[in-house]
Write an enzyme that holds these catalytic residues in place. Structure first.
Site, PDB file in Angstrom:
ATOM      1  N   LYS A  58      55.173  76.232  17.849  1.00  0.00           N
ATOM      2  CA  LYS A  58      54.415  75.205  18.582  1.00  0.00           C
ATOM      3  C   LYS A  58      55.433  74.268  19.240  1.00  0.00           C
ATOM      4  O   LYS A  58      56.030  73.420  18.591  1.00  0.00           O
ATOM      5  CB  LYS A  58      53.517  74.469  17.592  1.00  0.00           C
ATOM      6  CG  LYS A  58      52.679  73.243  18.009  1.00  0.00           C
ATOM      7  CD  LYS A  58      52.560  72.909  19.423  1.00  0.00           C
ATOM      8  CE  LYS A  58      51.867  71.558  19.602  1.00  0.00           C
ATOM      9  NZ  LYS A  58      52.698  70.629  20.363  1.00  0.00           N
ATOM     10  N   GLU A  97      63.813  67.967  10.246  1.00  0.00           N
ATOM     11  CA  GLU A  97      65.007  67.411  10.887  1.00  0.00           C
ATOM     12  C   GLU A  97      64.523  66.295  11.794  1.00  0.00           C
ATOM     13  O   GLU A  97      63.859  66.542  12.800  1.00  0.00           O
ATOM     14  CB  GLU A  97      65.754  68.490  11.660  1.00  0.00           C
ATOM     15  CG  GLU A  97      67.165  68.059  12.066  1.00  0.00           C
ATOM     16  CD  GLU A  97      67.225  67.419  13.429  1.00  0.00           C
ATOM     17  OE1 GLU A  97      67.325  66.167  13.486  1.00  0.00           O
ATOM     18  OE2 GLU A  97      67.172  68.136  14.430  1.00  0.00           O
ATOM     19  N   CYS A 151      69.242  63.480  19.056  1.00  0.00           N
ATOM     20  CA  CYS A 151      69.047  62.834  17.758  1.00  0.00           C
ATOM     21  C   CYS A 151      70.372  62.552  17.054  1.00  0.00           C
ATOM     22  O   CYS A 151      70.477  61.613  16.263  1.00  0.00           O
ATOM     23  CB  CYS A 151      68.147  63.685  16.863  1.00  0.00           C
ATOM     24  SG  CYS A 151      68.734  65.380  16.623  1.00  0.00           S
ATOM     25  N   GLU A 177      65.896  54.005  16.257  1.00  0.00           N
ATOM     26  CA  GLU A 177      66.293  55.055  17.192  1.00  0.00           C
ATOM     27  C   GLU A 177      65.635  54.824  18.549  1.00  0.00           C
ATOM     28  O   GLU A 177      64.415  54.852  18.671  1.00  0.00           O
ATOM     29  CB  GLU A 177      65.899  56.432  16.655  1.00  0.00           C
ATOM     30  CG  GLU A 177      66.374  57.566  17.548  1.00  0.00           C
ATOM     31  CD  GLU A 177      66.026  58.932  17.003  1.00  0.00           C
ATOM     32  OE1 GLU A 177      66.875  59.840  17.076  1.00  0.00           O
ATOM     33  OE2 GLU A 177      64.896  59.105  16.500  1.00  0.00           O
TER      34      GLU A 177
END
Length: 364
Positions: free
Chosen positions: A57, A132, A165, A263
């Site tokens: 997906k 993750e 990331c 972030e």
């Protein structure tokens, strides 16, 4: 690597123990939009190699490469039903997949809030998860470092418009070289070219979506209002349209402020200084995240010592993004659960089984 996977048989009171890695079953793999093909293959390849069937997906913001991957797999002769791609938005297609009782593994790369939603759905069926997630990685520069090397790698943190990331978005520079580092950084960053990523001369392409540009700009504007000083950038590049954000560097930042702890996932870095090793290690580890860390020093002993003390799934010393698929990959703290890559992938995508065999003719 899958063919080489194994463990020597061992003996227990005359009985033989044999360890095997059996396919887990149906694996749901949810991949992100920032490196859609690469990160999808990091999941798909080991899951298939372990003998599973896969439902991939992709993010609704980057659907094309997943469908192309399925087409290529079909052309290569992969049997029907082994690699499946489901397109749709996460709240509908993704939610249905992770809650399905027939799923045996879920691997997700993305944000912490979405991971919590997935974990709650998976908990109902006790489906194992590999997550993750985000990062706010520290980038340490000691006074004895090769400054040109450190600066080149620091500017590289703007790669992919900051939509990485792993990026070392928290720069920690030793006080004695701070001014020289900043001078060289601004000079090099000022030469970056934003534009069409299909142009080989381009260094920084666009952000993924107007909504994401607005999110990044929200972080920047709130940081300005909070008193952070802009040394570079600080807003969208309106000359190129609505999807480009200027590489941005902040200083005079409260280490516990939003811009220093959350972030941003855009081309936005913050600069701190430090005086000694203990101070910078403590600051680097003072984070909810633990995905990656970078350190630059001319002292090999310090490199090993500091790397051992940093809380991170991956530490790069005097380099960045040297990635071997045989190595474990993942994060600590809110940067994730589990490791993928190498044999660690098969520990997740398989049921590891021990079979114990009595000697031939044995009777109780």
């Amino acid at each position: 690597m899958a063919q080489e996977l194994g463990h020597p048989d061992f003996e227990t009171r005359g009985h033989r123990n044999h360890v095997s890695w059996d396919p887990a079953g149906v694996c749901v793999l949810i991949s992100p939009w920032n490196a859609p093909l690469m990160l999808a293959t990091w999941k798909v390849a080991p899951a298939l190699a372990a003998g599973n069937t896969v439902v991939l997906k992709p993010s609704e913001w980057s659907p094309l490469t997943a469908s192309l991957l399925a087409d290529i797999a079909a052309e290569a002769g992969l049997p029907d039903g082994v690699l499946n791609v489901v397109q749709g938005i996460g709240e509908e297609a993704g939610a249905a997949l992770v809650a399905h009782a027939g799923v045996r593994r879920i691997s997700f790369t993305g944000s912490v809030p979405t991971a919590k939603v997935i974990a709650r759905a998976a908990a109902a069926n006790l489906t194992p998860l590999s997550l993750e997630l985000g990062g706010k990685s520290p980038f340490l520069v000691f006074a004895d470092a090769d400054l040109d090397l450190a600066v080149a790698n620091a500017v590289e943190q703007y790669d992919n418009a900051g939509q990485v990331c792993l990026s070392g978005t928290r720069l920690y520079v030793e006080e004695s070289v701070r001014d020289e580092f900043v001078r060289r950084f601004l000079d090099r960053a000022g030469q970056l070219k934003q534009g069409d990523p299909r142009d080989e001369a381009t260094d920084i392409g666009p952000s993924i979506h107007p909504d994401h540009v607005s999110r990044v700009d929200g972080f920047v504007q709130r940081a300005k209002q909070a008193g952070a000083k802009v040394l570079l950038g600080g807003g969208p590049n309106t000359d190129l349209g609505g999807l480009y954000y200027r590489p941005t560097l902040f200083t005079d930042v409260d280490p516990h402020s939003e811009i220093a702890t959350e972030e941003v996932f855009g081309p936005v870095l913050v600069l701190h200084t430090f005086r000694d090793e203990d101070e910078v290690v403590a600051a680097a580890n003072d984070s909810a995240f633990g995905l990656a860390a970078m350190l630059f020093t001319g002292d090999p002993e310090r490199a090993g010592r500091v790397a051992a003390r940093l809380v991170a799934g991956t530490v790069w010393a005097n380099c960045f993004f040297v990635r071997d698929l045989r190595a474990p990959f993942g994060g600590a703290r809110q940067s994730g659960i589990g490791r993928e890559g190498g044999t660690w992938s098969f520990d997740f995508y398989c049921e590891v089984k021990n079979s114990v065999f009595a000697p031939v003719g044995w009777r109780s």
